[in-house]
Design a protein around this motif. Structure first.
Motif, PDB file in Angstrom:
ATOM      1  N   ARG A  69      62.994  21.294  44.838  1.00 56.77           N
ATOM      2  CA  ARG A  69      62.530  20.032  44.241  1.00 56.77           C
ATOM      3  C   ARG A  69      63.322  18.847  44.791  1.00 56.77           C
ATOM      4  NH1 ARG A  69      62.509  23.324  39.470  1.00 56.77           N
ATOM      5  NH2 ARG A  69      60.362  23.782  38.813  1.00 56.77           N
ATOM      6  N   GLN A  70      64.628  19.042  44.929  1.00 56.96           N
ATOM      7  CA  GLN A  70      65.471  17.968  45.422  1.00 56.96           C
ATOM      8  C   GLN A  70      65.117  17.618  46.869  1.00 56.96           C
ATOM      9  OE1 GLN A  70      67.662  16.113  43.835  1.00 56.96           O
ATOM     10  NE2 GLN A  70      68.232  14.947  45.667  1.00 56.96           N
ATOM     11  N   ARG A  71      64.902  18.619  47.691  1.00 55.37           N
ATOM     12  CA  ARG A  71      64.536  18.355  49.096  1.00 55.37           C
ATOM     13  C   ARG A  71      63.169  17.688  49.193  1.00 55.37           C
ATOM     14  NH1 ARG A  71      65.182  23.699  52.418  1.00 55.37           N
ATOM     15  NH2 ARG A  71      65.614  24.794  50.471  1.00 55.37           N
ATOM     16  N   LEU A  72      62.250  18.112  48.335  1.00 56.87           N
ATOM     17  CA  LEU A  72      60.934  17.489  48.314  1.00 56.87           C
ATOM     18  C   LEU A  72      61.026  16.023  47.912  1.00 56.87           C
ATOM     19  CD1 LEU A  72      57.860  17.886  48.548  1.00 56.87           C
ATOM     20  CD2 LEU A  72      57.855  18.547  46.127  1.00 56.87           C
ATOM     21  N   ALA A  73      61.836  15.740  46.886  1.00 59.61           N
ATOM     22  CA  ALA A  73      62.004  14.358  46.450  1.00 59.61           C
ATOM     23  C   ALA A  73      62.615  13.491  47.553  1.00 59.61           C
ATOM     24  CB  ALA A  73      62.870  14.315  45.192  1.00 59.61           C
TER      25      ALA A  73
END
Length: 253
Positions: A246-250
């Motif tokens: 999720r963090q990388r996607l954000a």
């Protein structure tokens, strides 16, 4: 996509509570023996006046079992695993940070109890310390909009005493004999939602409700205690991976 990561995380939880995420160990004490130890310990606490004796819960017939479990697991009622199931305080909260923090529905997020946007309670009715939370307690959201009833979070402790509001139910498990993180993972699965919570939700004036009696009757797939710990370790690592995704996607967005 964020929703794909949510679906992945839900699949991991589903596999975990069906015994498909970590291998079984034939050397583990079976859940049937664990249940006998839980009953013995509950009887001791009742005899010492530390907990109350609940009304007997019905056994789970074979035709009631939602899915097959691995060897060594057992279907049990939630009430068999808990010391107490308690409604929170209905006293009015205040903004005085010198008082006791009181947790509300918004403090249950992603299967955890988060300590932000706090309100406080001045205990004018003497409900504390009975309603003070302990590390390992679960909080269950019993009344809200339909999709939010059933949200459950694990309380992992805080720097001071903390209590909870009346529209939450505290599940205090037999902590030494049941892993609260495993039960919390199950409570947040689609299996639990679809099989145990949604069929018994009641709707009134736009609000859905679920009471403590129904909560005690929830069917739980119970592994041996060592396997509960192995499941929690594996689930924790995989959920951390989901959080990283999720963090990388954000960051990319």
């Amino acid at each position: 996509r964020p929703e794909a990561i949510d679906a992945l995380e839900q699949t991991l939880l589903q596999l975990a509570v069906r015994g498909l995420l970590v291998p079984q160990d034939p050397a583990d004490e079976p859940a049937s023996t664990l249940l006998a130890r839980i009953r013995t310990e509950k009887d001791r606490l009742i005899a010492e006046g530390k907990i109350k004796r609940d009304k007997p819960l019905p056994p789970i017939a074979d035709e009631e079992k939602p899915f097959e479990l691995p060897v060594g697991w057992e279907w049990v009622r939630m009430g068999w695993l808990g010391e107490s199931f308690d409604y929170g305080s209905s006293q009015k909260s205040v903004d005085d940070s010198a008082a006791v923090p009181i947790l509300r529905m918004g403090n249950i997020q992603g299967g955890r109890v988060v300590m932000n946007n706090l309100k406080y309670l001045k205990d004018v009715q003497g409900e504390l310390p009975y309603l003070v939370l302990r590390e390992g307690d679960l909080l269950f959201n019993r009344t809200n909009s339909y999709e939010l009833v059933g949200k459950t979070g694990l309380f992992e402790g805080f720097l001071c005493e903390v209590t909870f509001a009346s529209y939450l139910i505290r599940i205090r498990l037999m902590h030494a004999l049941v892993n609260p993180e495993y039960i919390n993972a199950y409570m947040n699965t689609r299996d639990c939602r679809e099989n145990e919570i949604e069929p018994d939700l009641t709707q009134q004036t736009g609000q859905a409700n679920y009471n403590g009696t129904k909560l005690k009757s929830i069917r739980v797939p119970l592994p041996p205690l060592p396997e509960q710990s192995r499941i929690v370790t594996r689930v924790t690592a995989l959920r951390r991976l989901c959080a990283d995704l999720r963090q990388r996607l954000a960051e990319r967005q």
